[in-house]
Design a protein around this motif. Structure first.
Motif, PDB file in Angstrom:
ATOM      1  N   ILE A   1      11.567  22.975  52.169  1.00 19.35           N
ATOM      2  CA  ILE A   1      12.468  23.741  51.305  1.00 19.35           C
ATOM      3  C   ILE A   1      12.871  25.046  51.988  1.00 19.35           C
ATOM      4  O   ILE A   1      14.035  25.474  51.912  1.00 19.35           O
ATOM      5  N   SER A   2      11.928  25.690  52.656  1.00 25.40           N
ATOM      6  CA  SER A   2      12.249  26.961  53.333  1.00 25.40           C
ATOM      7  C   SER A   2      13.252  26.747  54.452  1.00 25.40           C
ATOM      8  O   SER A   2      14.106  27.607  54.704  1.00 25.40           O
ATOM      9  N   GLU A   3      13.187  25.589  55.128  1.00 25.81           N
ATOM     10  CA  GLU A   3      14.163  25.286  56.173  1.00 25.81           C
ATOM     11  C   GLU A   3      15.550  25.082  55.572  1.00 25.81           C
ATOM     12  O   GLU A   3      16.559  25.511  56.148  1.00 25.81           O
ATOM     13  N   PHE A   4      15.619  24.434  54.410  1.00 25.34           N
ATOM     14  CA  PHE A   4      16.900  24.251  53.741  1.00 25.34           C
ATOM     15  C   PHE A   4      17.542  25.593  53.393  1.00 25.34           C
ATOM     16  O   PHE A   4      18.757  25.763  53.492  1.00 25.34           O
ATOM     17  N   LEU A   5      16.704  26.545  52.970  1.00 26.88           N
ATOM     18  CA  LEU A   5      17.202  27.810  52.441  1.00 26.88           C
ATOM     19  C   LEU A   5      17.208  28.939  53.472  1.00 26.88           C
ATOM     20  O   LEU A   5      17.539  30.071  53.137  1.00 26.88           O
ATOM     21  N   SER A   6      16.847  28.642  54.726  1.00 28.19           N
ATOM     22  CA  SER A   6      16.654  29.693  55.731  1.00 28.19           C
ATOM     23  C   SER A   6      17.919  30.505  55.997  1.00 28.19           C
ATOM     24  O   SER A   6      17.857  31.709  56.252  1.00 28.19           O
ATOM     25  N   ASP A   7      19.078  29.868  55.940  1.00 28.09           N
ATOM     26  CA  ASP A   7      20.322  30.587  56.247  1.00 28.09           C
ATOM     27  C   ASP A   7      20.975  31.223  55.015  1.00 28.09           C
ATOM     28  O   ASP A   7      22.049  31.807  55.113  1.00 28.09           O
ATOM     29  N   LEU A   8      20.305  31.137  53.863  1.00 33.24           N
ATOM     30  CA  LEU A   8      20.885  31.685  52.633  1.00 33.24           C
ATOM     31  C   LEU A   8      20.435  33.117  52.372  1.00 33.24           C
ATOM     32  O   LEU A   8      20.980  33.789  51.503  1.00 33.24           O
ATOM     33  N   LYS A   9      19.402  33.573  53.107  1.00 35.66           N
ATOM     34  CA  LYS A   9      18.927  34.959  53.009  1.00 35.66           C
ATOM     35  C   LYS A   9      18.565  35.348  51.572  1.00 35.66           C
ATOM     36  O   LYS A   9      19.005  36.371  51.049  1.00 35.66           O
ATOM     37  N   LEU A  10      17.760  34.505  50.917  1.00 32.41           N
ATOM     38  CA  LEU A  10      17.316  34.831  49.559  1.00 32.41           C
ATOM     39  C   LEU A  10      16.349  36.008  49.601  1.00 32.41           C
ATOM     40  O   LEU A  10      15.629  36.186  50.588  1.00 32.41           O
ATOM     41  N   PRO A  11      16.287  36.823  48.540  1.00 31.79           N
ATOM     42  CA  PRO A  11      15.338  37.936  48.509  1.00 31.79           C
ATOM     43  C   PRO A  11      13.898  37.431  48.673  1.00 31.79           C
ATOM     44  O   PRO A  11      13.550  36.362  48.167  1.00 31.79           O
ATOM     45  N   SER A  12      13.063  38.210  49.371  1.00 34.00           N
ATOM     46  CA  SER A  12      11.680  37.808  49.619  1.00 34.00           C
ATOM     47  C   SER A  12      10.930  37.566  48.321  1.00 34.00           C
ATOM     48  O   SER A  12      10.139  36.616  48.218  1.00 34.00           O
ATOM     49  N   ALA A  13      11.162  38.410  47.333  1.00 32.90           N
ATOM     50  CA  ALA A  13      10.457  38.271  46.058  1.00 32.90           C
ATOM     51  C   ALA A  13      10.804  36.951  45.378  1.00 32.90           C
ATOM     52  O   ALA A  13       9.931  36.263  44.828  1.00 32.90           O
ATOM     53  N   MET A  14      12.086  36.567  45.430  1.00 33.41           N
ATOM     54  CA  MET A  14      12.504  35.307  44.810  1.00 33.41           C
ATOM     55  C   MET A  14      11.860  34.116  45.522  1.00 33.41           C
ATOM     56  O   MET A  14      11.364  33.176  44.879  1.00 33.41           O
ATOM     57  N   SER A  15      11.865  34.137  46.848  1.00 36.28           N
ATOM     58  CA  SER A  15      11.255  33.043  47.610  1.00 36.28           C
ATOM     59  C   SER A  15       9.762  32.954  47.333  1.00 36.28           C
ATOM     60  O   SER A  15       9.215  31.866  47.130  1.00 36.28           O
ATOM     61  N   ALA A  16       9.087  34.124  47.335  1.00 31.88           N
ATOM     62  CA  ALA A  16       7.644  34.144  47.097  1.00 31.88           C
ATOM     63  C   ALA A  16       7.311  33.596  45.712  1.00 31.88           C
ATOM     64  O   ALA A  16       6.341  32.839  45.541  1.00 31.88           O
TER      65      ALA A  16
END
Length: 443
Positions: A142-157
């Motif tokens: 999932i992190s590879e899928f979203l790597s280029d979207l630059k989501l906020p760290s808090a949201m990803s965590a």
């Protein structure tokens, strides 16, 4: 060579499970010790030293108890089913890779970019479905899928921990569920609906809290127009959910009719399913490169898991029956007879404190599962299993040394403390309170 040694250990254990031969038991233990040594040699940093310390402490305790080599062998044999599960379960992902299902997940998440709350729900739900099959690999994908979207760290965590930690409480394809139920001698079929209930509740609480958080800290929404999902993508997403359901249903059915250990059932399915997929779809040529990747990369990457699980399992077994373990057991039994809430909180605190300093959940929860007696505590075995798995799930998210926390902190670029306590502390606290409340009703 290392991969073949580890896989040979798994195959020999499965043979030993059905053919109980003393000489084969010794061979399996030797293979397990060799796998531990090789994994330790190829590990580094803090996990390596923790594994060596737990293994050394476990051996010393067994010798001091007077059990010696027999105790060490028994402790390793008890953890071997889990080693097989961890090693063989990644094979389940091969049909998904060949079927292009991961690309459909990628399309779904990108389609939700304009709606942060829907995107968060999509990430957590996807992890809820994929984690039982792919374990920590689901977070990496999932992190590879979203790597280029630059989501906020808090949201990803938040999304990674909430989505993954739910599976820790219910999936029979997870080390946590299979190990606790294995030690408590409880069929997965009698537990899974309760585990699913708490997991869904955790998922719901996490998404509600994120909706509140997102209103306070609005995210920048992309201006790209939404592209409706293709019918093929929708069908593959439905098939992915059905695939997970099929695995669970098949595992529970086999366990019910054969009375085999769920760990053994899952291990056998993990071997057979890719072979069936290759035979039915006639995709042997496409399957072979993935098999080579599994041998050359996936199995060698399990150094830390094999080392930590083996040493923590032996330590958990070695602690059983010691003066310290007996005193803890007597203390918890006394507390349980006075107040279940105090007992549940005491178990939570013990697990959190021990895991927060770097000791793996397997060591402390295995010791508790083997040492505590549900009847003496005045509760059902189901309640004890639910409590231990709730503690496992929360500690795996909070502890900066857990595999989940370490991976997420590395992916999002913030410390384990921020990933666990700061980003998810409120969610985990609410889930703990609600979970203990539910356990009180079923005890």
């Amino acid at each position: 060579m290392r991969s073949y040694l580890i896989l040979s250990m798994c195959v020999l254990f499965l043979i030993h499970y059905f053919i109980d031969l003393i000489w084969l038991e010794y061979i399996v233990v030797v293979f397990a010790l060799l796998s531990f040594i090789i994994s330790t040699m190829n590990s580094s940093g803090f996990p390596r030293w923790i594994g060596i310390i737990m293994m050394g402490t476990g051996m010393i305790l067994e010798i001091n108890k007077g059990t010696g080599l027999d105790g060490i062998s028994e402790g390793i044999l008890l953890i071997l089913p889990l080693l097989c599960l961890v090693t063989l379960a990644p094979l389940l992902s091969l049909p998904l890779k060949l079927g292009g299902y991961f690309e459909s997940v990628d399309s779904l998440l990108r389609n939700l970019l304009n709606h942060p709350q829907r995107l968060f729900a999509g990430i957590t739900t996807t992890l809820f479905i994929l984690s039982p099959i792919l374990s920590l690999g689901s977070v990496r994908i999932i992190s590879e899928f979203l790597s280029d979207l630059k989501l906020p760290s808090a949201m990803s965590a938040k999304s990674y921990l909430i989505g993954f930690s739910t599976a820790v409480m219910w999936s029979p394809y997870f080390a946590s569920v299979t190990l606790v139920l294995y030690y408590l001698e409880m069929p997965v079929g009698k537990y899974i609906l309760y585990g699913l209930g708490i997991s869904f509740l955790s998922l719901l609480v996490g998404n509600v809290l994120f909706a509140i958080w997102e209103r306070r800290y609005p995210l920048d929404r992309p201006s790209d127009p939404e592209i409706p999902l293709e019918n093929r993508t929708r069908n593959q997403l439905i098939q992915l959910a059905m695939f997970t359901f099929f695995l669970m249903f098949t595992s529970l059915t086999i366990e019910y009719f054969t009375q085999w250990s769920m760990i053994v059932v899952v291990s056998i399915i993990s071997i057979i399913l890719p072979l069936m997929w290759g035979a039915i779809s006639n995709s042997w040529k496409r399957l072979y490169p993935h098999w080579r990747t599994y041998l050359d990369q996936s199995v060698p990457m399990m150094n830390n898991e094999i080392m930590l699980f083996t040493s923590a399992g032996l330590l958990g077994h070695a602690i059983q029956g010691t003066t310290f373990a007996n005193e803890i057991s007597q203390f918890l039994t006394s507390v349980a007879n006075q107040s279940f809430i105090l007992f549940a909180l005491a178990v939570m605190v013990i697990v959190l404190v021990v895991t927060y300093v770097g000791i793996h959940q397997i060591a402390v929860i295995s010791a508790l599962a083997m040492q505590l007696n549900a009847q003496e505590l005045g509760i059902s075995t189901l309640s004890l299993a639910m409590l231990l798995l709730l503690a496992w799930s929360i500690s795996s998210a909070l502890s900066p040394f857990s595999g989940l926390n370490l991976m997420v902190s590395r992916i999002v670029g913030i410390s384990g403390f921020e990933v666990g306590l700061r980003a998810n502390g409120l969610h985990l606290s609410i889930v703990a309170i609600l979970g203990i409340g539910i356990i009180m009703f079923v005890r």
